[in-house]
Design an enzyme around this catalytic site. Sequence first.
Site, PDB file in Angstrom:
ATOM      1  N   HIS A  52       0.892  -0.994   0.051  1.00 49.44           N
ATOM      2  CA  HIS A  52       0.152  -0.069   0.107  1.00 49.44           C
ATOM      3  C   HIS A  52       0.946   1.196  -0.170  1.00 49.44           C
ATOM      4  O   HIS A  52       0.797   2.136   0.827  1.00 49.44           O
ATOM      5  CB  HIS A  52      -0.830  -0.153   1.290  1.00 49.44           C
ATOM      6  CG  HIS A  52      -2.094  -1.077   1.094  1.00 49.44           C
ATOM      7  ND1 HIS A  52      -3.238  -1.255   1.926  1.00 49.44           N
ATOM      8  CD2 HIS A  52      -2.530  -1.920   0.194  1.00 49.44           C
ATOM      9  CE1 HIS A  52      -3.917  -2.080   1.678  1.00 49.44           C
ATOM     10  NE2 HIS A  52      -3.456  -2.261   0.339  1.00 49.44           N
ATOM     11  N   HIS A  58      -8.658  -0.433   1.912  1.00 49.70           N
ATOM     12  CA  HIS A  58      -7.613  -0.747   0.740  1.00 49.70           C
ATOM     13  C   HIS A  58      -7.723   0.496  -0.175  1.00 49.70           C
ATOM     14  O   HIS A  58      -8.730   1.247  -0.298  1.00 49.70           O
ATOM     15  CB  HIS A  58      -8.245  -1.947  -0.105  1.00 49.70           C
ATOM     16  CG  HIS A  58      -8.114  -3.173   0.757  1.00 49.70           C
ATOM     17  ND1 HIS A  58      -7.023  -3.727   0.387  1.00 49.70           N
ATOM     18  CD2 HIS A  58      -8.833  -3.730   1.832  1.00 49.70           C
ATOM     19  CE1 HIS A  58      -7.227  -5.060   1.451  1.00 49.70           C
ATOM     20  NE2 HIS A  58      -8.076  -4.993   2.305  1.00 49.70           N
TER      21      HIS A  58
HETATM   22  C1  LIG Z   1       0.095  -7.249  -4.577  1.00 48.27           C
HETATM   23  C2  LIG Z   1      -0.803  -5.870  -4.392  1.00 48.27           C
HETATM   24  C3  LIG Z   1      -2.191  -6.247  -3.731  1.00 48.27           C
HETATM   25  C4  LIG Z   1      -2.968  -5.199  -3.519  1.00 48.27           C
HETATM   26  N1  LIG Z   1      -4.250  -5.384  -3.154  1.00 48.27           N
HETATM   27  C5  LIG Z   1      -5.041  -4.556  -3.188  1.00 48.27           C
HETATM   28  C6  LIG Z   1      -6.502  -4.818  -2.959  1.00 48.27           C
HETATM   29  O1  LIG Z   1      -6.803  -5.929  -2.690  1.00 48.27           O
HETATM   30  N2  LIG Z   1      -7.398  -3.986  -2.778  1.00 48.27           N
HETATM   31  C7  LIG Z   1      -6.824  -2.459  -3.180  1.00 48.27           C
HETATM   32  O2  LIG Z   1      -7.816  -1.721  -3.500  1.00 48.27           O
HETATM   33  N3  LIG Z   1      -5.755  -2.187  -3.591  1.00 48.27           N
HETATM   34  C8  LIG Z   1      -4.892  -3.096  -3.584  1.00 48.27           C
HETATM   35  N4  LIG Z   1      -3.467  -2.966  -3.784  1.00 48.27           N
HETATM   36  C9  LIG Z   1      -3.121  -1.357  -3.888  1.00 48.27           C
HETATM   37  C10 LIG Z   1      -3.657  -0.972  -5.382  1.00 48.27           C
HETATM   38  O3  LIG Z   1      -3.830  -1.778  -6.314  1.00 48.27           O
HETATM   39  C11 LIG Z   1      -2.395   0.108  -5.772  1.00 48.27           C
HETATM   40  O4  LIG Z   1      -2.391   1.015  -4.724  1.00 48.27           O
HETATM   41  C12 LIG Z   1      -3.018   0.738  -7.157  1.00 48.27           C
HETATM   42  O5  LIG Z   1      -3.407  -0.165  -7.841  1.00 48.27           O
HETATM   43  C13 LIG Z   1      -2.006   1.939  -7.638  1.00 48.27           C
HETATM   44  O6  LIG Z   1      -2.278   2.783  -8.591  1.00 48.27           O
HETATM   45  P1  LIG Z   1      -1.713   3.667  -9.271  1.00 48.27           P
HETATM   46  O7  LIG Z   1      -2.446   4.382 -10.281  1.00 48.27           O
HETATM   47  O8  LIG Z   1      -1.050   4.722  -8.165  1.00 48.27           O
HETATM   48  O9  LIG Z   1      -0.262   3.131  -9.996  1.00 48.27           O
HETATM   49  P2  LIG Z   1      -0.469   1.790 -11.140  1.00 48.27           P
HETATM   50  O10 LIG Z   1      -1.639   1.206 -11.185  1.00 48.27           O
HETATM   51  O11 LIG Z   1       0.821   1.026 -10.532  1.00 48.27           O
HETATM   52  O12 LIG Z   1      -0.011   2.675 -12.281  1.00 48.27           O
HETATM   53  C14 LIG Z   1       1.313   3.125 -12.733  1.00 48.27           C
HETATM   54  C15 LIG Z   1       1.466   2.575 -14.313  1.00 48.27           C
HETATM   55  O13 LIG Z   1       2.359   3.226 -14.877  1.00 48.27           O
HETATM   56  C16 LIG Z   1       3.244   2.526 -15.584  1.00 48.27           C
HETATM   57  N5  LIG Z   1       4.490   3.126 -15.687  1.00 48.27           N
HETATM   58  C17 LIG Z   1       5.564   3.402 -14.593  1.00 48.27           C
HETATM   59  N6  LIG Z   1       6.251   3.825 -15.065  1.00 48.27           N
HETATM   60  C18 LIG Z   1       6.160   4.268 -16.270  1.00 48.27           C
HETATM   61  C19 LIG Z   1       6.891   4.952 -17.217  1.00 48.27           C
HETATM   62  N7  LIG Z   1       8.150   5.742 -17.137  1.00 48.27           N
HETATM   63  N8  LIG Z   1       6.329   5.208 -18.628  1.00 48.27           N
HETATM   64  C20 LIG Z   1       5.086   4.700 -18.901  1.00 48.27           C
HETATM   65  N9  LIG Z   1       4.636   3.933 -17.921  1.00 48.27           N
HETATM   66  C21 LIG Z   1       4.800   3.980 -16.747  1.00 48.27           C
HETATM   67  C22 LIG Z   1       3.283   1.117 -14.808  1.00 48.27           C
HETATM   68  O14 LIG Z   1       3.534   0.152 -15.857  1.00 48.27           O
HETATM   69  C23 LIG Z   1       1.823   1.189 -14.368  1.00 48.27           C
HETATM   70  O15 LIG Z   1       0.783   0.529 -15.471  1.00 48.27           O
HETATM   71  C24 LIG Z   1      -2.689  -3.785  -3.944  1.00 48.27           C
HETATM   72  C25 LIG Z   1      -1.380  -3.501  -4.364  1.00 48.27           C
HETATM   73  C26 LIG Z   1      -0.561  -4.674  -4.695  1.00 48.27           C
HETATM   74  C27 LIG Z   1       0.837  -4.450  -5.421  1.00 48.27           C
END
Ligand SMILES: Cc1cc2nc3c(=O)[nH]c(=O)nc-3n(C[C@H](O)[C@H](O)[C@H](O)COP(=O)(O)OP(=O)(O)OC[C@H]3O[C@@H](n4cnc5c(N)ncnc54)[C@H](O)[C@@H]3O)c2cc1C
Length: 606
Positions: free
Chosen positions: A540, A583
Amino acid sequence: MAPIKSLLSPLSLLLLAARSSGHVLPRAAVDSSSAYDYIVVGGGTCGLAVASRLTENSNVTVLVIEAGESVYDNANVTSFDGYQSAFNTAIDWLYKTEAQTHADGRALVLHQGKAIGGTSTINGMSYTRVDAAQIDAWQEIGNEGWTWDNLYPYYRKQETFQIPNKHQEAGGSSYIKSYHGFKGPVSIGWPLNQAVHVLGAAVQSAYEALGLPASEDPNGGDLRGTTAYPSMMDEETRMRSDAARAYFWPHYPTRSNLALKSGTTVNRLLWSDEKDADGNVVAEAVEAVSNNGTTSILRANKGVIVSAGTIRTPQVLELSGVGNPKILSKANVTTRVNLPGVGENLIDQINNSVYASLKTNATYDDEAPVASYPNVTDLFGNNTSAVGAKLLADLPAYAEKIASENNNATSAADLLKLMKVQHGLLFNHGVAAAEVIHSSTGSKLDAEFWATLPFTRGNIHITSNDPKEQASINLNHFMMDWDAMSQAAVAKYIRKLYETSPMNNMVGAETSPSAASVPADATDATWIQWLKENYRSNFHLLSSAAMMPREIGGVVSEKLQLYGTSNVRVVDASVLPFQVSGHLTSTLYAIAERAAEFIEQADGRF
Ligand SMILES: Cc1cc2nc3c(=O)[nH]c(=O)nc-3n(C[C@H](O)[C@H](O)[C@H](O)COP(=O)(O)OP(=O)(O)OC[C@H]3O[C@@H](n4cnc5c(N)ncnc54)[C@H](O)[C@@H]3O)c2cc1C
Ligand SMILES: *[C@@H]1O[C@H](CO)[C@@H](O)[C@H](O)[C@H]1NC(C)=O
Ligand SMILES: *[C@@H]1O[C@H](CO)[C@@H](O)[C@H](O)[C@H]1NC(C)=O
Ligand SMILES: *[C@@H]1O[C@H](CO)[C@@H](O)[C@H](O)[C@H]1NC(C)=O
Ligand SMILES: *[C@@H]1O[C@H](CO)[C@@H](O)[C@H](O)[C@H]1NC(C)=O
Ligand SMILES: *[C@@H]1O[C@H](CO)[C@@H](O)[C@H](O)[C@H]1NC(C)=O
Ligand SMILES: *[C@@H]1O[C@H](CO)[C@@H](O)[C@H](O)[C@H]1NC(C)=O
Ligand SMILES: *[C@@H]1O[C@H](CO)[C@@H](O)[C@H](O)[C@H]1NC(C)=O
Ligand SMILES: *[C@@H]1O[C@H](CO)[C@@H](O)[C@H](O)[C@H]1NC(C)=O
Ligand SMILES: *[C@@H]1O[C@H](CO)[C@@H](O)[C@H](O)[C@H]1NC(C)=O
Ligand SMILES: *[C@@H]1O[C@H](CO)[C@@H](O)[C@H](O)[C@H]1NC(C)=O
């Protein structure tokens, strides 16, 4: 349906010599006829939500640049039962942390999704929101307009809640209709084959006996209680409802204003050589490299939205010259915006599991898991006020310690103010101080748990100007007494639950930690040693580009604008200024939904 259509063309692919120059893109070099209004860096959980909402207006063009590829047909992603099967495959970034000095020097692996849909394609799918006071705290620290009441409509806007049938209700599903939305992109519900709640009911009544009641629905801003919480999934197809399936694929085939470049990693943002009237730097384009090694410059007419996630967003910003000049110069990057909060304030949680065996041969594999959300009073009983007073007295030392390691992003005095707000959430507002998830496979009973609000802060920084080199990640797990002690308190609470009727009739021997390694009268020190040897990140991760006033180390404004820039916003988990108890995804979608409105209202004037 094959959702993949070929790339919209023409993209302005100006092939510049790789590693070109500083960070200034000469205007003349850009072919503006094929530029987009907005470029979204990272097609993950938040990035796709923002892109999807912005392109509802057909006059707005958006290009999403995503490092990963489509996982539309990847069974490790789509299967509701597939959690963790995508770990360690090609769609897992597998970041490695530095050795964690407060946790016996262990270095950890951080799973994060590298795919269209980002981490929502590999996460646990659990859907819970937060305690209302946790959003209100964002306004309290200077983010005008961030209150639970203001964010609540965006929680409802994101979802299509699937009302449980009688069978599912017998399986523990319950809900309060007014908390939910029924027209949004993300499907929320329970499996249709969910078994009747037997173990789950026993867990809930044992908690009830300890004073923690069953919650009818945890998603209305009050988490405390126990719940057979819903998941981000479609009941009919039993498939994961990730950001791509929810927000992107339904629109991509028909919206000519929504473009995607997958398999392409953004190295850095490129700035105009002229600042705006307020002295802010202006992003003109991004430099990206595709999997085949081709570097291109992609132009954004109105602005750039950075959504690369908590780990990658600071790296993109620092490589673009936005950050702490000392850190940037060490990596040979020229500073464009002096913003020392970038990469600081990183917050995670610590995850452990207590395992036990079942006394009887009955199995409960198809039951919905039950989560409990105790507050500090549930955990510490009549010691609560003493525990709270001790923590409050420790906060100045905590603040000093973080300030001595955070590259001067936030002063000890300002950190102390932030920590007092966090203390108030725990000890005045009574937000959920922990989450425990109870489930069972075969004869094994699992209680995985995390204290929700650690006081430690870590950081992420580049050490090189090579975008292919992973940034240095330091989570500082177990740095503060509270973080370790509260995690130990949850473990003890689980033991107490297992001694309480009716769980005492169902739970056999504890297999981990086991009474032999951590006896009933074990000291906190014994507990904490076991926790350190057996924990993993709770994944998280957030707050590495925190939404806070700039004077106290914030990185983005209350409109999610990157300080010192005229047309860049950050929209992902890195902007949350505090850890939250539920979450993350529901809150991230709510932020992204709201961010899209900010951008629409600003109409390009970020
Ligand atoms: C194992 C695990 C279990 C989890 N379980 C839950 C759960 O059960 N319920 C819940 O609500 N949350 C859960 N979470 C947390 C939640 O999924 C994440 O906090 C959330 O998805 C993050 O979203 P984001 O948009 O910040 O980043 P992300 O969804 O990670 O998006 C970032 C994107 O940017 C891309 N990227 C990175 N750098 C670059 C770049 N330089 N150029 C182009 N693309 C790039 C990546 O490939 C990715 O697709 C979990 C997380 C993990 C890791
Ligand atoms: C799109 O642009 C056209 C032409 O400028 C304008 O008439 C129309 O109102 C715009 N639509 C929206 C939704 O902004
Ligand atoms: C799914 O995961 C398994 C291992 O967990 C791996 O062997 C397989 O290649 C993965 N499938 C895809 C499409 O990546
Ligand atoms: C590399 O991939 C891009 C699309 O991502 C394509 O336009 C370009 O032609 C490719 N270059 C080579 C040398 O294959
Ligand atoms: C920075 O540049 C100098 C001079 O070119 C070089 O010696 C040094 O290794 C570089 N440092 C990093 C971290 O790239
Ligand atoms: C917590 O750790 C246990 C193993 O210790 C694991 O089974 C469980 O899935 C983890 N929980 C999360 C949320 O990662
Ligand atoms: C459990 O199953 C085993 C083997 O199938 C059997 O010997 C044992 O009696 C059973 N125990 C109970 C409590 O039903
Ligand atoms: C309260 O404190 C006493 C004395 O330190 C300790 O023995 C007891 O276990 C504590 N109770 C809880 C619930 O933390
Ligand atoms: C606190 O509660 C425990 C039981 O949880 C009890 O044994 C103890 O006597 C209580 N202490 C005080 C000071 O009330
Ligand atoms: C932090 O501030 C101190 C005192 O002003 C200074 O010595 C130190 O170099 C600064 N560190 C960084 C990383 O900026
Ligand atoms: C925890 O919840 C109980 C029940 O609502 C309440 O009495 C108690 O005051 C709460 N604890 C805190 C610190 O608010």
